[in-house]
Design a protein around this motif. Structure first.
Motif, PDB file in Angstrom:
ATOM      1  N   GLU A 162       7.112   0.652  14.366  1.00 42.11           N
ATOM      2  CA  GLU A 162       8.392   1.011  14.986  1.00 42.11           C
ATOM      3  C   GLU A 162       8.687   2.502  14.871  1.00 42.11           C
ATOM      4  O   GLU A 162       9.130   3.136  15.809  1.00 42.11           O
ATOM      5  CB  GLU A 162       9.525   0.206  14.357  1.00 42.11           C
ATOM      6  N   SER A 163       8.394   3.066  13.681  1.00 38.68           N
ATOM      7  CA  SER A 163       8.654   4.495  13.490  1.00 38.68           C
ATOM      8  C   SER A 163       7.736   5.340  14.356  1.00 38.68           C
ATOM      9  O   SER A 163       8.147   6.393  14.872  1.00 38.68           O
ATOM     10  CB  SER A 163       8.529   4.876  12.020  1.00 38.68           C
ATOM     11  N   LEU A 164       6.511   4.890  14.565  1.00 37.75           N
ATOM     12  CA  LEU A 164       5.588   5.639  15.422  1.00 37.75           C
ATOM     13  C   LEU A 164       6.007   5.553  16.894  1.00 37.75           C
ATOM     14  O   LEU A 164       5.825   6.508  17.636  1.00 37.75           O
ATOM     15  CB  LEU A 164       4.170   5.122  15.259  1.00 37.75           C
ATOM     16  N   ARG A 165       6.549   4.416  17.299  1.00 36.06           N
ATOM     17  CA  ARG A 165       7.005   4.267  18.680  1.00 36.06           C
ATOM     18  C   ARG A 165       8.188   5.163  18.989  1.00 36.06           C
ATOM     19  O   ARG A 165       8.362   5.605  20.127  1.00 36.06           O
ATOM     20  CB  ARG A 165       7.355   2.810  18.975  1.00 36.06           C
ATOM     21  N   LYS A 166       9.035   5.417  17.975  1.00 34.54           N
ATOM     22  CA  LYS A 166      10.198   6.292  18.178  1.00 34.54           C
ATOM     23  C   LYS A 166       9.728   7.719  18.312  1.00 34.54           C
ATOM     24  O   LYS A 166      10.150   8.516  19.020  1.00 34.54           O
ATOM     25  CB  LYS A 166      11.162   6.184  17.010  1.00 34.54           C
TER      26      LYS A 166
ATOM     27  N   GLN B 164       5.433  -4.001   6.306  1.00 29.71           N
ATOM     28  CA  GLN B 164       5.191  -2.564   6.200  1.00 29.71           C
ATOM     29  C   GLN B 164       4.578  -2.033   7.492  1.00 29.71           C
ATOM     30  O   GLN B 164       4.995  -1.000   8.010  1.00 29.71           O
ATOM     31  CB  GLN B 164       4.261  -2.285   5.019  1.00 29.71           C
ATOM     32  N   LEU B 165       3.615  -2.747   8.037  1.00 35.93           N
ATOM     33  CA  LEU B 165       2.963  -2.308   9.269  1.00 35.93           C
ATOM     34  C   LEU B 165       3.924  -2.363  10.456  1.00 35.93           C
ATOM     35  O   LEU B 165       3.861  -1.496  11.334  1.00 35.93           O
ATOM     36  CB  LEU B 165       1.715  -3.148   9.534  1.00 35.93           C
ATOM     37  N   LYS B 166       4.812  -3.349  10.489  1.00 41.72           N
ATOM     38  CA  LYS B 166       5.815  -3.419  11.550  1.00 41.72           C
ATOM     39  C   LYS B 166       6.735  -2.202  11.504  1.00 41.72           C
ATOM     40  O   LYS B 166       7.052  -1.601  12.527  1.00 41.72           O
ATOM     41  CB  LYS B 166       6.643  -4.697  11.428  1.00 41.72           C
TER      42      LYS B 166
ATOM     43  N   THR C 208       2.439 -13.815  -0.154  1.00 42.68           N
ATOM     44  CA  THR C 208       3.469 -12.800  -0.396  1.00 42.68           C
ATOM     45  C   THR C 208       2.919 -11.408  -0.135  1.00 42.68           C
ATOM     46  O   THR C 208       3.566 -10.588   0.518  1.00 42.68           O
ATOM     47  CB  THR C 208       3.990 -12.900  -1.845  1.00 42.68           C
ATOM     48  N   TYR C 209       1.725 -11.134  -0.627  1.00 43.63           N
ATOM     49  CA  TYR C 209       1.099  -9.826  -0.421  1.00 43.63           C
ATOM     50  C   TYR C 209       0.905  -9.553   1.071  1.00 43.63           C
ATOM     51  O   TYR C 209       1.244  -8.485   1.579  1.00 43.63           O
ATOM     52  CB  TYR C 209      -0.244  -9.758  -1.149  1.00 43.63           C
ATOM     53  N   LEU C 210       0.388 -10.513   1.802  1.00 37.25           N
ATOM     54  CA  LEU C 210       0.132 -10.324   3.230  1.00 37.25           C
ATOM     55  C   LEU C 210       1.426 -10.209   4.028  1.00 37.25           C
ATOM     56  O   LEU C 210       1.509  -9.427   4.982  1.00 37.25           O
ATOM     57  CB  LEU C 210      -0.746 -11.460   3.758  1.00 37.25           C
ATOM     58  N   GLN C 211       2.467 -10.952   3.640  1.00 40.86           N
ATOM     59  CA  GLN C 211       3.758 -10.831   4.316  1.00 40.86           C
ATOM     60  C   GLN C 211       4.349  -9.437   4.115  1.00 40.86           C
ATOM     61  O   GLN C 211       4.893  -8.847   5.054  1.00 40.86           O
ATOM     62  CB  GLN C 211       4.729 -11.895   3.816  1.00 40.86           C
ATOM     63  N   ASN C 212       4.241  -8.915   2.893  1.00 44.11           N
ATOM     64  CA  ASN C 212       4.724  -7.555   2.624  1.00 44.11           C
ATOM     65  C   ASN C 212       3.944  -6.535   3.443  1.00 44.11           C
ATOM     66  O   ASN C 212       4.517  -5.578   3.967  1.00 44.11           O
ATOM     67  CB  ASN C 212       4.620  -7.227   1.141  1.00 44.11           C
ATOM     68  N   LEU C 213       2.648  -6.738   3.556  1.00 48.86           N
ATOM     69  CA  LEU C 213       1.806  -5.831   4.323  1.00 48.86           C
ATOM     70  C   LEU C 213       2.177  -5.876   5.806  1.00 48.86           C
ATOM     71  O   LEU C 213       2.258  -4.828   6.457  1.00 48.86           O
ATOM     72  CB  LEU C 213       0.332  -6.185   4.118  1.00 48.86           C
ATOM     73  N   VAL C 214       2.439  -7.058   6.344  1.00 54.88           N
ATOM     74  CA  VAL C 214       2.846  -7.198   7.747  1.00 54.88           C
ATOM     75  C   VAL C 214       4.176  -6.490   7.985  1.00 54.88           C
ATOM     76  O   VAL C 214       4.333  -5.769   8.980  1.00 54.88           O
ATOM     77  CB  VAL C 214       2.923  -8.693   8.151  1.00 54.88           C
TER      78      VAL C 214
ATOM     79  N   ARG D 213       0.818  -1.215   0.000  1.00 57.19           N
ATOM     80  CA  ARG D 213       0.000   0.000   0.000  1.00 57.19           C
ATOM     81  C   ARG D 213       0.853   1.266   0.000  1.00 57.19           C
ATOM     82  O   ARG D 213       0.349   2.358  -0.189  1.00 57.19           O
ATOM     83  CB  ARG D 213      -0.924   0.022   1.218  1.00 57.19           C
ATOM     84  N   ARG D 214       2.133   1.138   0.237  1.00 57.00           N
ATOM     85  CA  ARG D 214       3.037   2.292   0.306  1.00 57.00           C
ATOM     86  C   ARG D 214       3.951   2.292  -0.911  1.00 57.00           C
ATOM     87  O   ARG D 214       4.581   1.279  -1.214  1.00 57.00           O
ATOM     88  CB  ARG D 214       3.852   2.196   1.579  1.00 57.00           C
TER      89      ARG D 214
END
Length: 113
Positions: A109-113, A103-105, A95-101, A28-29
């Motif tokens: 992480e960036s939001l937690r920082k 991306q969300l991880k 593959t699509y769902l793994q890429n999405l996971v 999605r990104r």
């Protein structure tokens, strides 16, 4: 202030381009210059700016603007992708769902920082 509202046809063209791009890359990104969005969606550059502004205000997309115009803008498509996973075989879905996971991880992480 009089603000020109893009037609529904032009909004649909840009949305269709975003969905096509998301389907093609499996995430999605993505990064894209606004001139390429306008060209590939078959709308004028000013219209692409207005449509993207409107879609951003409606929370359909998230726009991450870079500090310099030399680096393409990042877009995150938040809308629905109807029928995408239904038409794919199991390996492509995984593959699509793994890429999405992943991306969300990264976003988490960036939001937690």
């Amino acid at each position: 202030m009089n603000y020109y509202q893009p037609s529904q046809e032009n909004i649909d063209k840009v949305l269709n381009y975003f969905v096509t791009k998301v389907k093609a890359i499996g995430s999605r990104r993505f990064s894209e210059k606004i001139s390429n969005v306008a060209k590939n969606a078959d709308v004028a550059l000013a219209t692409a700016h207005r449509v993207i502004t409107q879609l951003e205000s409606e929370k359909m997309i998230t726009v991450i603007r870079q500090k310099t115009r030399r680096i393409p803008t990042e877009y995150i498509y938040n809308g629905d992708i109807n029928g995408y996973l239904i038409g794919k075989d199991k390996d492509e879905q995984i593959t699509y769902l793994q890429n999405l996971v992943q991306q969300l991880k990264k976003e988490n992480e960036s939001l937690r920082k």
